[in-house]
Design an enzyme around this catalytic site. Structure first.
Site, short mmCIF file in Angstrom:
data_model
loop_
_atom_site.label_atom_id
_atom_site.label_comp_id
_atom_site.label_asym_id
_atom_site.label_seq_id
_atom_site.Cartn_x
_atom_site.Cartn_y
_atom_site.Cartn_z
N TRP A 447 0.82 -1.21 0.00
CA TRP A 447 0.00 0.00 0.00
C TRP A 447 0.85 1.26 0.00
CZ3 TRP A 447 -2.22 3.03 4.50
CH2 TRP A 447 -1.34 3.09 5.58
N GLU A 586 -1.10 -3.09 12.07
CA GLU A 586 -0.38 -4.36 11.91
C GLU A 586 -0.05 -5.08 13.22
OE1 GLU A 586 3.02 -3.35 9.38
OE2 GLU A 586 1.97 -4.25 7.71
N LYS A 706 1.22 0.25 16.02
CA LYS A 706 2.51 0.32 15.34
C LYS A 706 2.68 1.67 14.65
CE LYS A 706 5.19 -1.99 11.67
NZ LYS A 706 5.14 -3.05 10.64
#
Length: 885
Positions: A447, A586, A706
């Site tokens: 992405w 994530e 994250k």
């Protein structure tokens, strides 16, 4: 202007300025960094605006090299990187005026000294040359891959897949192939080869000229019996004949007469060994079909093992009448010798051409034809010409901050190393998250395109269009991916490589425990939203209706059909849920005690609502026949259209009563985490997920992140667009929601991705928090230069954050925002920046902006209307207009 004259003595640094003299005492036990910190404090106290070095240079190659505490260091790097004070030497070669020093710092990346291990890997990454097809790491010419050096060569789109049995699983790994090392040239003196890593190098200077796209490595080598050898190596990647790169070596005995031998190698034994975490995987990705040497020429023809791509690497040497050669196993050797007197130079050049069956036919014939006309000089001139044109349209000039200027240009440079306007329209490739600079993430496309393609769109839209074509060609694979996961429409994979199937590996190695863990990151379905955003942004900025007719609308409707099938109406709440996904965070793969994946990730859900609303607007703008033809190809029916409207009006979002945006459903029920306490115990906690798993715990259970996730939509879209989505779905965000949310989420974010700080910095600009914005931006801007994640830059650049910093400079600091109905300007320059100057395209109009704190000067090649701090201003063609704030 306060220019400080500086003299370095064995234990003292003397500073002379208009306010008098000062001195700094130091000892040999102190590090140069510690001495530099003290020196910088003194310079700032003196109000220094420049430093003139009186001490004679300790290098043949730079005026600013000094002996400090028994070690040669570059005073310019020591001072300028930390203080923005330019440094020049009064004696020697290089910068001898303040203007020279500023120009050198702004257009060159230089390293002085000998480095090894991960630190040298990082420098090789940042010294990489490329043209969108070839990526050539910035290693010394005469080294093989080892723990200190990695001379990688990559071709865009050339992948190969191998299967390795690990922890009882057959794990497939598709890698961007590390191709044969053809740059190798080595010097021998009287039969003794010189390895730059083990030789006694008394003067080493590496310079990347970003303006011209060349790299120079200069060394003085101390031999036995007090002899010295000057070796100069140069590299260039051809930007016009983009299958070609060239290297050149000039050897000069400085104080002796001897027999010099230059050896060339075409090494087909290379493997993919750049990333320590991947060492357990099979790494030999091609079989050699032919290896031949004839005079100055060498040819290697090979085929990748599973993808079955043929490629040829061919070389031609110049600079000697005779070359002795042989092919032995996987390696072709050639060498020539010459007796040189002291001061006599010998120059050898080596042309290298690379063709693959992905973009060419008759590979050996093509190689022969190109070698017949290619030369180092043509490559150099072609590179200089094309880079000149790139800088004319892509440069960003910053006054008031020399270091930011250097790093902004470094980031621009590497975006065009990764993809270039001449090569990429002929390639079936997009930009990998690590560029063409190393093997991190196996060269895959993620992405990260979301952060990269808008920069190309603004400055070179045809380049952006060629990269979007990579996604269109894989639309069929995206449909297969969706069908295999029991969805409709097109679901692009989290990791994409050669054919567009899901390349996320089944297992990943935790480097703390050295244990293999299941990799669930394939659940990051929001990659399809990144593809959709880039399609929309390209059309919104260019108004390229032919692209929408042929590719764009079909892609958007196919992605929309996927999300329609993924959203399920919850009969209890009356809202639509999207389940089984992961967000950009994530760290969270699920919620303890719940099915795999997350429910109602806010970023995903907001962007789905935006997608559906954007499509409704597009349908009203585009010709009906275009829309219907695209809808037929995408199998997007009237029922899909009805469902899209219903989902957009009833999408589930989670917001606390205080206005804190939840990352996903159930996030507020997780356990809180004191990141400061973890930092005290473990030091670096940017990968806290690995730390938790190493102790048998899981990040799923904790309120951590994250990177930016819950607020990520505010990066993509104007604040008003996102807040309207929340409002339409029944969530009125308070007036100070951004300030409250930034404080909440920054307290829980480890910045485990380099993308994290750059997103938060843009949000801080939007919320008028300049100190926070600068703190986050400056860390993001230098993330690869300073390798803030401790070795990851050794595996390749972080292309997403490099391009994203350029967006922050233009869109947020300069305030040039094109995401809404009109082009708008609302600057927020950092306190110490005096101006930002750049030009870009907007709907076919070339617009030049010079932004200061007091005014903006706009020059456009066609008339347009711009809203400046909310007020419309008509800009006539070709007449600069200055508007004060």
């Amino acid at each position: 202007m306060a220019t400080i004259k500086l003299t370095v003595e064995p234990a003292t640094i003397l500073l002379h300025g208009e306010q008098g003299d000062r001195s700094i005492q130091y000892t040999a036990a102190e590090s140069s960094a510690a001495i530099g910190q003290r020196l910088n404090r003194e310079l700032q106290a003196l109000g220094a605006t420049a430093v003139a070095l009186r001490t004679p240079t300790a290098s043949r190659f730079s005026t600013t090299i000094i002996e400090l505490a028994g070690k040669k260091v570059d005073l310019a790097t020591l001072i300028t990187d930390q203080t923005n004070i330019p440094v020049y030497g009064l004696r020697g070669h290089g910068a001898t005026t303040m203007e020279d020093a500023v120009a050198l710092a702004g257009h060159h990346l230089t390293y002085y000294g000998v480095f090894g291990g991960p630190e040298n890997y990082v420098q090789e990454t940042l010294l990489t040359l490329g043209n969108g097809f070839i990526g050539l790491r910035g290693a010394y010419l005469s080294v093989d891959a080892n723990q200190d050096n990695y001379p990688g060569l990559y071709a865009a789109g050339l992948f190969d897949q191998q299967t390795t049995k690990i922890a009882g699983h057959n794990v497939e790994n598709e890698d961007l192939v590390n191709l044969p090392n053809a740059q190798f040239l080595q010097v021998s003196v009287d039969g003794v080869p010189i390895d730059p890593q083990s030789a006694k190098l008394i003067d080493v200077y590496r310079d990347l000229d970003m303006q011209k796209g060349t790299m120079t490595l200069q060394t003085i080598i101390a031999l036995s019996n007090g002899r010295h050898l000057d070796v100069k190596a140069e590299k260039v990647v051809d930007m016009v004949q983009w299958h070609h790169y060239a290297v050149r070596m000039t050897v000069t005995p400085l104080d002796f007469t001897g027999t010099i031998t230059i050896s060339s190698k075409l090494d087909g034994s290379t493997q993919n060994r750049n990333v320590a975490r991947y060492q357990a995987f099979k790494s030999n990705h091609f079989d050699i079909q032919k290896l031949a040497v004839q005079g100055p020429d060498a040819t290697l023809l090979a085929e990748t093992k599973s993808s079955q791509v043929d490629f040829v690497v061919a070389t031609r040497l110049h600079g000697a009448d005779e070359w002795a050669g042989q092919a032995d196993g996987d390696v072709a050797w050639q060498k020539s010798s010459r007796k040189l007197a002291a001061g006599e130079s010998w120059t050898v050049t080596k042309d290298v051409v690379l063709f693959t069956s992905l973009e060419s036919v008759n590979l050996e014939t093509q190689a022969d034809r190109l070698l017949a006309v290619a030369s180092y000089d043509t490559a150099r001139d072609n590179a200089a010409s094309v880079w000149h044109r790139i800088w004319q349209t892509a440069d960003i000039e910053i006054t008031g901050d020399i270091t930011s200027q250097k790093l902004v240009r470094l980031n621009i440079f590497h975006t065009y190393v990764t993809a270039s306007p001449l090569a990429n329209p002929h390639l079936d490739a997009s930009v990998g998250a690590r560029g063409l600079h190393g093997e991190g993430y196996r060269g895959h496309i993620f992405w990260d395109e979301l952060f990269v393609l808008p920069f190309y769109t603004d400055h070179n839209p045809l380049l952006a269009k060629s990269l979007l074509a990579y996604r269109y060609r894989r639309l069929g694979a995206a449909r297969q991916n969706a069908a295999q996961a029991h969805y409709q429409g097109a679901m692009y994979p989290w990791q994409s490589g050669m054919v567009g199937d899901e390349q996320t590996p089944a297992l990943r190695l935790n480097p703390i425990t050295q244990q293999w863990e299941t990799d669930n990151s394939y659940r990051q379905r929001h990659v399809s939203l990144a593809v959709a955003y880039n399609v929309w942004y390209y059309f919104h900025t260019t108004q390229d209706i032919l692209f929408m007719r042929d590719q764009g609308v079909e892609m958007l409707l196919s992605i929309a059909k996927f999300w329609i099938s993924a959203a399920q109406l919850n009969s209890q709440t009356g809202y639509y849920d999207i389940t089984g996904v992961m967000g950009p965070d994530e760290f969270h793969e699920g919620v303890p005690g719940k099915p795999a994946g997350l429910t109602n990730n806010t970023y995903t859900n907001v962007m789905v609502v935006w997608l559906f609303a954007m499509l409704a607007t597009l349908q009203s703008q585009l010709p009906e026949d275009l829309w219907q033809a695209s809808a037929a190809r995408a199998d997007f029916t009237k029922e899909d259209q009805r469902l899209a409207r219903d989902i957009a009006n009833k999408m589930a979002l989670n917001v606390s009563p205080e206005g804190i945006i939840a990352q996903f459903q159930g996030y507020f029920d997780l356990q809180p985490v004191d990141l400061a306490a973890y930092g005290e115990k473990y030091g670096d906690v940017h990968r806290l997920d690995r730390i938790l798993k190493a102790r048998g715990d899981s990040p799923d259970a904790y309120q951590i992140a994250k990177q930016a996730d819950a607020l990520m939509a505010f990066w993509n879209l104007p604040v008003a667009t996102v807040t309207d989505i929340f409002s339409d779905l029944g969530h009125e965000l308070p007036a100070d929601f951004m300030k409250q949310n930034l404080a909440y989420w920054l307290a829980r974010t480890t910045h485990g991705s380099t993308l994290s700080r750059v997103v938060y910095s843009a949000l801080a600009v939007q919320d008028h928090q300049p100190e926070l914005a600068w703190q986050l931006f400056s860390a993001a801007l230098s993330s690869d230069y300073r390798d803030i994640q401790g070795g990851t830059t050794a595996e390749g650049i972080h292309l997403g954050v490099m391009a994203a910093t350029l967006t922050v400079v233009q869109r947020d600091f300069a305030g040039i925002d094109d995401r809404g109905e009109h082009l708008t300007i609302d600057p927020h320059l950092p306190e110490h920046w005096q101006s930002i100057h750049f030009n870009r395209l907007y709907q076919g109009i070339r617009v030049d902006f010079l932004v200061t704190k007091a005014a903006v000067t706009i020059t456009a090649d066609r008339p347009l209307t711009i809203y400046i701090q909310g007020q419309p201003k008509n800009i006539p063609a070709s007449t600069p207009q200055t508007i004060k704030f």
